[in-house]
Structures are given as C-alpha cells and as structure tokens.
Design an enzyme around this catalytic site. Structure first.
Site, PDB file in Angstrom:
ATOM      1  N   LYS A  13       0.833  -1.214   0.000  1.00  0.00           N
ATOM      2  CA  LYS A  13       0.000   0.000   0.000  1.00  0.00           C
ATOM      3  C   LYS A  13       0.864   1.260   0.000  1.00  0.00           C
ATOM      4  O   LYS A  13       0.622   2.178  -0.773  1.00  0.00           O
ATOM      5  CB  LYS A  13      -0.906   0.041   1.253  1.00  0.00           C
ATOM      6  CG  LYS A  13      -1.836  -1.139   1.391  1.00  0.00           C
ATOM      7  CD  LYS A  13      -2.768  -0.987   2.607  1.00  0.00           C
ATOM      8  CE  LYS A  13      -2.065  -0.920   3.952  1.00  0.00           C
ATOM      9  NZ  LYS A  13      -1.413  -2.164   4.376  1.00  0.00           N
ATOM     10  N   ARG A  87      -9.573   0.807   9.196  1.00  0.00           N
ATOM     11  CA  ARG A  87      -9.239  -0.585   9.499  1.00  0.00           C
ATOM     12  C   ARG A  87     -10.360  -1.301  10.224  1.00  0.00           C
ATOM     13  O   ARG A  87     -10.232  -2.487  10.520  1.00  0.00           O
ATOM     14  CB  ARG A  87      -8.005  -0.622  10.388  1.00  0.00           C
ATOM     15  CG  ARG A  87      -6.674  -0.851   9.654  1.00  0.00           C
ATOM     16  CD  ARG A  87      -5.599  -0.739  10.707  1.00  0.00           C
ATOM     17  NE  ARG A  87      -4.355  -1.376  10.425  1.00  0.00           N
ATOM     18  CZ  ARG A  87      -3.284  -0.766   9.903  1.00  0.00           C
ATOM     19  NH1 ARG A  87      -3.370   0.472   9.493  1.00  0.00           N
ATOM     20  NH2 ARG A  87      -2.140  -1.410   9.797  1.00  0.00           N
ATOM     21  N   ARG A 126      12.135  -6.890   4.812  1.00  0.00           N
ATOM     22  CA  ARG A 126      12.193  -5.433   4.990  1.00  0.00           C
ATOM     23  C   ARG A 126      13.002  -5.111   6.249  1.00  0.00           C
ATOM     24  O   ARG A 126      13.841  -4.219   6.238  1.00  0.00           O
ATOM     25  CB  ARG A 126      10.750  -4.879   5.113  1.00  0.00           C
ATOM     26  CG  ARG A 126      10.664  -3.395   5.425  1.00  0.00           C
ATOM     27  CD  ARG A 126       9.306  -2.825   5.077  1.00  0.00           C
ATOM     28  NE  ARG A 126       8.346  -2.930   6.174  1.00  0.00           N
ATOM     29  CZ  ARG A 126       7.055  -2.563   6.090  1.00  0.00           C
ATOM     30  NH1 ARG A 126       6.583  -2.113   4.952  1.00  0.00           N
ATOM     31  NH2 ARG A 126       6.259  -2.675   7.120  1.00  0.00           N
ATOM     32  N   ARG A 138      11.396  -1.082  12.067  1.00  0.00           N
ATOM     33  CA  ARG A 138      10.103  -0.919  12.733  1.00  0.00           C
ATOM     34  C   ARG A 138       9.945  -1.961  13.830  1.00  0.00           C
ATOM     35  O   ARG A 138      10.190  -3.142  13.613  1.00  0.00           O
ATOM     36  CB  ARG A 138       8.970  -1.088  11.713  1.00  0.00           C
ATOM     37  CG  ARG A 138       8.602   0.184  11.013  1.00  0.00           C
ATOM     38  CD  ARG A 138       7.527  -0.018   9.979  1.00  0.00           C
ATOM     39  NE  ARG A 138       6.279  -0.556  10.517  1.00  0.00           N
ATOM     40  CZ  ARG A 138       5.127  -0.537   9.854  1.00  0.00           C
ATOM     41  NH1 ARG A 138       5.072  -0.015   8.641  1.00  0.00           N
ATOM     42  NH2 ARG A 138       4.042  -1.040  10.384  1.00  0.00           N
ATOM     43  N   ARG A 149      -0.694  -8.683  13.510  1.00  0.00           N
ATOM     44  CA  ARG A 149      -1.213  -7.688  12.560  1.00  0.00           C
ATOM     45  C   ARG A 149      -2.079  -8.358  11.496  1.00  0.00           C
ATOM     46  O   ARG A 149      -3.112  -7.827  11.087  1.00  0.00           O
ATOM     47  CB  ARG A 149      -0.047  -6.934  11.900  1.00  0.00           C
ATOM     48  CG  ARG A 149       0.621  -5.950  12.861  1.00  0.00           C
ATOM     49  CD  ARG A 149       2.058  -5.642  12.474  1.00  0.00           C
ATOM     50  NE  ARG A 149       2.188  -4.822  11.285  1.00  0.00           N
ATOM     51  CZ  ARG A 149       3.337  -4.685  10.600  1.00  0.00           C
ATOM     52  NH1 ARG A 149       4.435  -5.338  10.984  1.00  0.00           N
ATOM     53  NH2 ARG A 149       3.397  -3.924   9.548  1.00  0.00           N
TER      54      ARG A 149
END
Ligand code: AMP
Length: 192
Positions: A13, A87, A126, A138, A149
């Site tokens: 996204k 969400r 990542r 992160r 998540r």
C-alpha cells in the site's frame, strides 16, 4: 478523487501510494505514519499507543479517527489516498461522515491481495534490509507482531471488503504481481 488502499501489512500500500503521490499529485494519509511520528516525538498520545503498535494490535478508533479528522478539516487538498485507514467498520462509517462534512466523496476502494506467506517473507526481509543498511527497523516488523497484525486484518479490516462492495466502490488487484504491474492495475481502475 479520494481512494482507499486496502490490504494486509506488506501488501504494498505504501509503495503504491508513493507512486500515486508522485504521478498524480494526490496526498497520502497514512495513520501508521502519523502514529509512528507521534511515537517518535514522544507526545502523550504517542506514548499511549507505542506498546499497542509494537505488539501489532490496533489502536483505538477514536485516536485514528481524530487524526484523520484533523487532516480533512485542514482541507486544501483534492485527492486523498487513505493508506492503512479505515481498518474497522466504525472507522469506515466515520470516514464517510467526515468526507460528507467537507463536501467530498469516496471514489474507489482498491484491495491489494497477497498471500500470507509472501507477506511474512516481505516483512522479515524489509526488517533485515533495514538492519543491514544501519537504518531503524520498525518495532512491529518481526514475525510475532506480524502474525498479530495479520490476524487483526482478517478479523477487523477484511469486513470492509463487503462493506465497500455493497456501495459499489470495491475493486481488487493482484498484489503478488510485479510492482509496475500492480501500478498498472490500479491505474486501470482509477482511469476507467
Ligand atoms: P501500518 O503502518 O499501517 O502498518 O500501521 C502500523 C500500526 O499502527 C498498526 O499495526 C496499528 O497498531 C496502528 N494503526 C495504524 N493505522 C491504524 C488504524 N487505522 N486503526 C488502528 N490502528 C492503526
């Protein structure tokens, strides 16, 4: 034109939103980025949400709706890309109301579909790439938080597919395809 990019963590996204910003001058509104900024700058709200975010759980609807409300009320932009918001169904209802208040509409909701194992792979990569490059990683880009998540996505966010389908706004693209192909599929929806 205002659009939502819908999809689980790692679906692409943010990557696709950045392209739309660059090529179409749209404005990206990422609640994840706003919350991370609050966390980094150490505001009261940032401190309150830090642990919840790190675990991979959702922060409260009130907080994220408040963040989006501020941006919409500030006005000045035509063409928002909502990235990571809404969400939950409650957030989706709130977005509809907020847009109506500022005389705007929602035009497209595009879901990026990616298989779970590919998501885990992308997120773990990542984190590894950031670590190797000496960049900050992160706190929720680890396998355990990612599973949380993902569960939150399927439980709380995926009902938005039916919600927006019923409003005639929903389309889906193959998020497993190469980045440029995903971009082309999104463009085809927006320009149809
Ligand atoms: P993201 O950058 O979109 O992956 O978001 C990172 C984290 O921020 C999420 O795992 C949640 O903890 C929180 N978050 C971001 N957007 C929302 C939202 N719309 N509703 C609730 N929590 C959110």
């Amino acid at each position: 034109m205002n659009i939502i990019l819908l999809g689980p963590p790692g679906a692409g996204k943010g990557t696709q939103a950045a392209k739309l910003v660059e090529e179409r001058g749209m404005v990206q509104l990422s609640t994840g980025d706003m919350l991370r900024a609050a966390k980094t700058s150490g505001t009261e709200m940032g401190k309150r949400v830090a642990e919840v975010m790190d675990r991979g759980e959702l922060v409260t609807d009130e907080i994220v709706i408040g963040l989006i409300r501020e941006k919409l009320e500030a006005g000045g932009a035509s063409g928002f890309i909502f990235d990571g918001f809404p969400r939950t169904l409650k957030q989706a209802d709130a977005l509809g109301e907020l847009l109506a208040e500022v005389g705007q509409t929602l035009d497209h909701v595009i879901e990026l579909r990616v298989e779970d194992e590919a998501l885990v792979h992308r997120i773990v990569n990542r984190a590894e790439e950031a670590r190797a490059a000496g960049q900050p990683v992160r706190a929720d880009d680890n396998e355990e938080s990612l599973r949380t998540r993902l569960a939150a996505y399927y439980k709380m966010t995926s009902p938005l597919v039916g919600y927006y389908y019923a409003k005639g706004l929903y389309s889906r693209v193959d998020g497993m395809a190469a980045m440029d192909e995903v971009k082309a599929q999104i463009a085809a929806t927006l320009d149809a």
